[in-house]
Design an enzyme around this catalytic site. Sequence first.
Site, mmCIF file in Angstrom:
data_model
loop_
_atom_site.group_PDB
_atom_site.id
_atom_site.type_symbol
_atom_site.label_atom_id
_atom_site.label_comp_id
_atom_site.label_asym_id
_atom_site.label_seq_id
_atom_site.Cartn_x
_atom_site.Cartn_y
_atom_site.Cartn_z
ATOM 1 N N LYS A 1 -23.927 -5.665 -25.212
ATOM 2 C CA LYS A 1 -25.198 -4.957 -25.377
ATOM 3 C C LYS A 1 -25.068 -3.541 -24.847
ATOM 4 C CE LYS A 1 -26.450 -4.878 -20.812
ATOM 5 N NZ LYS A 1 -26.558 -3.645 -20.013
ATOM 6 N N ASP B 1 -29.743 -10.506 -17.718
ATOM 7 C CA ASP B 1 -29.285 -10.123 -19.052
ATOM 8 C C ASP B 1 -28.910 -11.310 -19.928
ATOM 9 O OD1 ASP B 1 -29.588 -7.460 -18.387
ATOM 10 O OD2 ASP B 1 -27.450 -7.087 -18.049
#
Length: 298
Positions: free
Chosen positions: A10, A138
């Site tokens: 990401k 996350d």
Amino acid sequence: MSVTVRVPAKVNVQLAVGAARPDGFHDLANVFLAVGLYDEVTVTPSPDGLRVTCEGPDADQVPLDSSNLAARAAIALARRHGRTPDVHLHIAKDIPVAGGMAGGSADGAGALLACEALWGTGATREELLDICAELGSDVPFSLVGGAALGVGRGEKLTPLDVGGTFHWVFAMAERGLSTPAVFREFDRLAEGTAVPEPVASRDLLDALAKGDPDALAAAVSNDLQPAALSLFPELADTLAAGRAAGALTGLVSGSGPTTAFLVRDAACAEQVAEALRASGTCRSVRVAAGPVVGATVV
């Protein structure tokens, strides 16, 4: 029998950070975009109990004990379903290690989905996301992928519309940065000032929805970047080199030390990547585009 799950890296196109909470965490407005660099986690039954192996770039830096997020994911799912986590978890790394691109979180999400498929627990998507949130801020996004706004610690996700593909160049630094250390430096730098509540940028969300790289370049931000640069001043040279090579913008990815450069298209990405490789300001360079899907059984 084995199950392999592929999970993307990401980039944070916005990371707004609030003041430290009593529990030590920070409220965030974290706009995630999944990009096409992947780890693969393969899960196989193990008669010798839980074990972890790893291959790929910087694999020697990946813990192979129960502190590994992949191991913790297997343990958490097994505990919920009354079984023992007797599996061999093999991680094939391609996401930079300790690079601010959620490689460890990706491995946790990948192991969780792979173990669920191997064991046939029948866990719902909501249960898997709940376990992800327990594992780390996350990890839920690594499961979901695409683009999303994360609030709270970043674990409460709202999917976002994206109107096109965004092209990125990532420059890996010569050494790592500790995420807790970067947050501590953020707190030190903010001491004595009023830290605003973290809010997602309307201009940034509109740019994502339109698929407009110029508008997105004008709106990206990372409140942790000053702290990362304070601890690792050389990152400023990498940012300058990428911008000079033609990137629309550059920023520290998450807590760093990877730097991320938004470019107009795939051809520009190769041009900027080549210039960064020649600049001597980073260890290695990768090109990727997003959004891409999250954890997927392959």
